[in-house]
Motif scaffolding. Structure first.
Motif, PDB file in Angstrom:
ATOM      1  N   GLY A  96      -3.094  -3.286  -6.305  1.00 30.02           N
ATOM      2  CA  GLY A  96      -2.386  -2.063  -6.665  1.00 30.02           C
ATOM      3  C   GLY A  96      -2.977  -0.839  -5.999  1.00 30.02           C
ATOM      4  O   GLY A  96      -2.255   0.063  -5.568  1.00 30.02           O
ATOM      5  N   TRP A  97      -4.301  -0.812  -5.902  1.00 32.83           N
ATOM      6  CA  TRP A  97      -4.953   0.332  -5.266  1.00 32.83           C
ATOM      7  C   TRP A  97      -4.580   0.398  -3.790  1.00 32.83           C
ATOM      8  O   TRP A  97      -4.264   1.467  -3.268  1.00 32.83           O
ATOM      9  CB  TRP A  97      -6.472   0.251  -5.460  1.00 32.83           C
ATOM     10  N   ALA A  98      -4.557  -0.746  -3.109  1.00 28.90           N
ATOM     11  CA  ALA A  98      -4.128  -0.766  -1.711  1.00 28.90           C
ATOM     12  C   ALA A  98      -2.677  -0.314  -1.596  1.00 28.90           C
ATOM     13  O   ALA A  98      -2.325   0.469  -0.703  1.00 28.90           O
ATOM     14  CB  ALA A  98      -4.307  -2.168  -1.131  1.00 28.90           C
ATOM     15  N   ASP A  99      -1.850  -0.787  -2.507  1.00 27.95           N
ATOM     16  CA  ASP A  99      -0.431  -0.449  -2.495  1.00 27.95           C
ATOM     17  C   ASP A  99      -0.217   1.058  -2.633  1.00 27.95           C
ATOM     18  O   ASP A  99       0.538   1.664  -1.867  1.00 27.95           O
ATOM     19  CB  ASP A  99       0.274  -1.204  -3.622  1.00 27.95           C
ATOM     20  N   LEU A 134      -7.280   0.499   5.192  1.00 27.60           N
ATOM     21  CA  LEU A 134      -7.700  -0.564   6.119  1.00 27.60           C
ATOM     22  C   LEU A 134      -9.039  -1.158   5.687  1.00 27.60           C
ATOM     23  O   LEU A 134      -9.191  -2.386   5.620  1.00 27.60           O
ATOM     24  CB  LEU A 134      -7.812  -0.023   7.546  1.00 27.60           C
ATOM     25  N   LYS A 135     -10.000  -0.298   5.398  1.00 32.64           N
ATOM     26  CA  LYS A 135     -11.324  -0.778   4.970  1.00 32.64           C
ATOM     27  C   LYS A 135     -11.217  -1.612   3.692  1.00 32.64           C
ATOM     28  O   LYS A 135     -11.837  -2.663   3.565  1.00 32.64           O
ATOM     29  CB  LYS A 135     -12.276   0.402   4.746  1.00 32.64           C
ATOM     30  N   HIS A 136     -10.442  -1.116   2.750  1.00 29.17           N
ATOM     31  CA  HIS A 136     -10.263  -1.819   1.478  1.00 29.17           C
ATOM     32  C   HIS A 136      -9.618  -3.186   1.703  1.00 29.17           C
ATOM     33  O   HIS A 136     -10.065  -4.200   1.143  1.00 29.17           O
ATOM     34  CB  HIS A 136      -9.423  -0.965   0.532  1.00 29.17           C
ATOM     35  N   LEU A 137      -8.569  -3.221   2.514  1.00 28.62           N
ATOM     36  CA  LEU A 137      -7.865  -4.479   2.761  1.00 28.62           C
ATOM     37  C   LEU A 137      -8.765  -5.500   3.440  1.00 28.62           C
ATOM     38  O   LEU A 137      -8.731  -6.688   3.110  1.00 28.62           O
ATOM     39  CB  LEU A 137      -6.612  -4.230   3.602  1.00 28.62           C
ATOM     40  N   LEU A 138      -9.566  -5.054   4.384  1.00 24.12           N
ATOM     41  CA  LEU A 138     -10.479  -5.971   5.068  1.00 24.12           C
ATOM     42  C   LEU A 138     -11.565  -6.471   4.117  1.00 24.12           C
ATOM     43  O   LEU A 138     -11.876  -7.656   4.092  1.00 24.12           O
ATOM     44  CB  LEU A 138     -11.089  -5.296   6.294  1.00 24.12           C
ATOM     45  N   LYS A 139     -12.114  -5.566   3.322  1.00 24.15           N
ATOM     46  CA  LYS A 139     -13.163  -5.937   2.369  1.00 24.15           C
ATOM     47  C   LYS A 139     -12.656  -6.973   1.371  1.00 24.15           C
ATOM     48  O   LYS A 139     -13.372  -7.911   1.009  1.00 24.15           O
ATOM     49  CB  LYS A 139     -13.651  -4.691   1.631  1.00 24.15           C
ATOM     50  N   LEU A 143      -5.570  -8.133   4.182  1.00 22.66           N
ATOM     51  CA  LEU A 143      -4.873  -7.523   5.307  1.00 22.66           C
ATOM     52  C   LEU A 143      -3.512  -8.172   5.545  1.00 22.66           C
ATOM     53  O   LEU A 143      -2.523  -7.472   5.779  1.00 22.66           O
ATOM     54  CB  LEU A 143      -5.731  -7.592   6.571  1.00 22.66           C
ATOM     55  N   ALA A 144      -3.440  -9.477   5.479  1.00 25.65           N
ATOM     56  CA  ALA A 144      -2.176 -10.174   5.737  1.00 25.65           C
ATOM     57  C   ALA A 144      -1.073  -9.738   4.765  1.00 25.65           C
ATOM     58  O   ALA A 144       0.100  -9.700   5.140  1.00 25.65           O
ATOM     59  CB  ALA A 144      -2.389 -11.686   5.653  1.00 25.65           C
ATOM     60  N   ASP A 145      -1.452  -9.401   3.546  1.00 26.92           N
ATOM     61  CA  ASP A 145      -0.466  -8.983   2.547  1.00 26.92           C
ATOM     62  C   ASP A 145       0.175  -7.634   2.871  1.00 26.92           C
ATOM     63  O   ASP A 145       1.273  -7.342   2.394  1.00 26.92           O
ATOM     64  CB  ASP A 145      -1.109  -8.885   1.156  1.00 26.92           C
ATOM     65  N   PHE A 146      -0.509  -6.819   3.652  1.00 25.88           N
ATOM     66  CA  PHE A 146      -0.042  -5.453   3.907  1.00 25.88           C
ATOM     67  C   PHE A 146       0.183  -5.166   5.393  1.00 25.88           C
ATOM     68  O   PHE A 146       0.574  -4.054   5.749  1.00 25.88           O
ATOM     69  CB  PHE A 146      -1.062  -4.441   3.355  1.00 25.88           C
ATOM     70  N   ASP A 147      -0.060  -6.143   6.257  1.00 29.22           N
ATOM     71  CA  ASP A 147      -0.013  -5.884   7.696  1.00 29.22           C
ATOM     72  C   ASP A 147       1.342  -5.375   8.161  1.00 29.22           C
ATOM     73  O   ASP A 147       1.416  -4.469   8.989  1.00 29.22           O
ATOM     74  CB  ASP A 147      -0.426  -7.125   8.481  1.00 29.22           C
ATOM     75  N   SER A 148       2.421  -5.912   7.633  1.00 25.86           N
ATOM     76  CA  SER A 148       3.743  -5.451   8.078  1.00 25.86           C
ATOM     77  C   SER A 148       3.954  -3.980   7.717  1.00 25.86           C
ATOM     78  O   SER A 148       4.552  -3.226   8.496  1.00 25.86           O
ATOM     79  CB  SER A 148       4.854  -6.317   7.493  1.00 25.86           C
ATOM     80  N   ARG A 149       3.462  -3.553   6.571  1.00 23.30           N
ATOM     81  CA  ARG A 149       3.587  -2.139   6.179  1.00 23.30           C
ATOM     82  C   ARG A 149       2.686  -1.257   7.038  1.00 23.30           C
ATOM     83  O   ARG A 149       3.079  -0.146   7.421  1.00 23.30           O
ATOM     84  CB  ARG A 149       3.249  -1.960   4.698  1.00 23.30           C
ATOM     85  N   GLU A 174      -9.395  -0.436  15.764  1.00 26.46           N
ATOM     86  CA  GLU A 174     -10.823  -0.429  15.435  1.00 26.46           C
ATOM     87  C   GLU A 174     -11.136  -1.366  14.261  1.00 26.46           C
ATOM     88  O   GLU A 174     -12.127  -2.085  14.278  1.00 26.46           O
ATOM     89  CB  GLU A 174     -11.257   0.997  15.099  1.00 26.46           C
ATOM     90  N   HIS A 175     -10.292  -1.372  13.247  1.00 23.41           N
ATOM     91  CA  HIS A 175     -10.555  -2.166  12.057  1.00 23.41           C
ATOM     92  C   HIS A 175     -10.024  -3.597  12.150  1.00 23.41           C
ATOM     93  O   HIS A 175     -10.615  -4.515  11.581  1.00 23.41           O
ATOM     94  CB  HIS A 175      -9.989  -1.475  10.814  1.00 23.41           C
ATOM     95  N   CYS A 176      -8.906  -3.774  12.834  1.00 26.90           N
ATOM     96  CA  CYS A 176      -8.284  -5.102  12.880  1.00 26.90           C
ATOM     97  C   CYS A 176      -8.696  -5.899  14.116  1.00 26.90           C
ATOM     98  O   CYS A 176      -8.453  -7.101  14.177  1.00 26.90           O
ATOM     99  CB  CYS A 176      -6.774  -4.965  12.808  1.00 26.90           C
ATOM    100  N   GLY A 177      -9.260  -5.219  15.107  1.00 25.65           N
ATOM    101  CA  GLY A 177      -9.779  -5.923  16.276  1.00 25.65           C
ATOM    102  C   GLY A 177      -8.786  -6.183  17.386  1.00 25.65           C
ATOM    103  O   GLY A 177      -9.118  -6.852  18.353  1.00 25.65           O
ATOM    104  N   TYR A 178      -7.580  -5.675  17.264  1.00 24.04           N
ATOM    105  CA  TYR A 178      -6.611  -5.834  18.346  1.00 24.04           C
ATOM    106  C   TYR A 178      -5.636  -4.664  18.335  1.00 24.04           C
ATOM    107  O   TYR A 178      -5.410  -4.018  17.331  1.00 24.04           O
ATOM    108  CB  TYR A 178      -5.863  -7.164  18.251  1.00 24.04           C
ATOM    109  N   GLU A 179      -5.073  -4.417  19.524  1.00 24.25           N
ATOM    110  CA  GLU A 179      -4.130  -3.314  19.671  1.00 24.25           C
ATOM    111  C   GLU A 179      -2.773  -3.737  19.111  1.00 24.25           C
ATOM    112  O   GLU A 179      -2.258  -4.804  19.436  1.00 24.25           O
ATOM    113  CB  GLU A 179      -3.997  -2.960  21.151  1.00 24.25           C
ATOM    114  N   PRO A 180      -2.196  -2.901  18.258  1.00 23.05           N
ATOM    115  CA  PRO A 180      -0.909  -3.263  17.663  1.00 23.05           C
ATOM    116  C   PRO A 180       0.208  -3.231  18.705  1.00 23.05           C
ATOM    117  O   PRO A 180       0.170  -2.433  19.651  1.00 23.05           O
ATOM    118  CB  PRO A 180      -0.688  -2.185  16.601  1.00 23.05           C
ATOM    119  N   GLU A 181       1.169  -4.114  18.540  1.00 23.82           N
ATOM    120  CA  GLU A 181       2.344  -4.145  19.414  1.00 23.82           C
ATOM    121  C   GLU A 181       3.582  -3.956  18.550  1.00 23.82           C
ATOM    122  O   GLU A 181       3.662  -4.476  17.450  1.00 23.82           O
ATOM    123  CB  GLU A 181       2.428  -5.496  20.119  1.00 23.82           C
ATOM    124  N   PHE A 182       4.538  -3.213  19.100  1.00 16.71           N
ATOM    125  CA  PHE A 182       5.818  -3.086  18.389  1.00 16.71           C
ATOM    126  C   PHE A 182       6.935  -3.357  19.366  1.00 16.71           C
ATOM    127  O   PHE A 182       6.930  -3.063  20.479  1.00 16.71           O
ATOM    128  CB  PHE A 182       6.071  -1.699  17.775  1.00 16.71           C
TER     129      PHE A 182
END
Length: 182
Positions: A96-99, A134-139, A143-149, A174-182
């Motif tokens: 919920g906090w991440a949300d 990002l930090k919270h999700l990684l900790k 991350l997978a639950d929120f990556d699309s958002r 920086e946090h996810c380790g790869y450059e996002p693509e859209f």
């Protein structure tokens, strides 16, 4: 009792109460303080705090999302941030906090896309919250639950000035380790 009343002092006072007296004390707190009521609802309902989460998300959206309330949004970031802090106090839900943190950023992006470029402090606040989520999700390995958002935020900021989009993309990389693509 002179001076500051500490948790130790509180525990000592409570130890002297009978079980029925403790129940009455807690019931009185529940009735008197909305945050205690929300905390108890979250804690004693098997941590299904969806109604509480929605209440605080509505506060965030009400400050930033056009058309969410009847009036134009006020864009009071302090009110939106306080709703996030208040939610964290009453709920132990890491999801919920991440949300709600991500809702803050999404709402800020909607606000900017509706009203045009804002100012640097506004974007700094959004970037800081994006980094926090990002930090919270990684900790918490969520991350997978929120990556699309997270990626949708990046996509929706492509035409926003002040280097906002670039800074968010940098944070993601920086946090996810790869450059996002859209």
């Amino acid at each position: 009792m002179a001076g500051k009343f500490s948790v130790t002092d509180l525990k000592q006072q409570l130890k002297g109460k009978t079980h029925p007296e403790l129940v009455e004390e807690i019931a009185a707190l529940y009735k008197r303080f909305p945050q205690i009521k929300e905390y108890c609802q979250a804690a004693f309902s098997g941590y299904d705090d969806s109604a509480i989460l929605q209440k605080y998300k509505d506060i965030v959206k009400g400050e930033l999302v056009p058309g969410f309330k009847k009036n134009l949004p006020s864009a009071r970031l302090s009110v939106a941030r306080k709703a996030i802090a208040d939610y964290k106090k009453v709920s132990g839900s890491k999801y919920g906090w991440a949300d709600i943190m991500l809702t803050f950023v999404e709402s800020g992006v909607i606000f900017t896309n509706e009203f045009g470029d804002i100012n640097e402090p506004f974007y700094n606040s959004m970037e800081g919250m994006y980094q926090s989520v990002l930090k919270h999700l990684l900790k918490e390995n969520m991350l997978a639950d929120f990556d699309s958002r997270l990626l949708a935020v990046l996509k929706d900021t492509r035409h926003i000035g002040w280097g906002f989009h670039e800074n968010l993309c940098f944070l993601y990389e920086e946090h996810c380790g790869y450059e996002p693509e859209f």
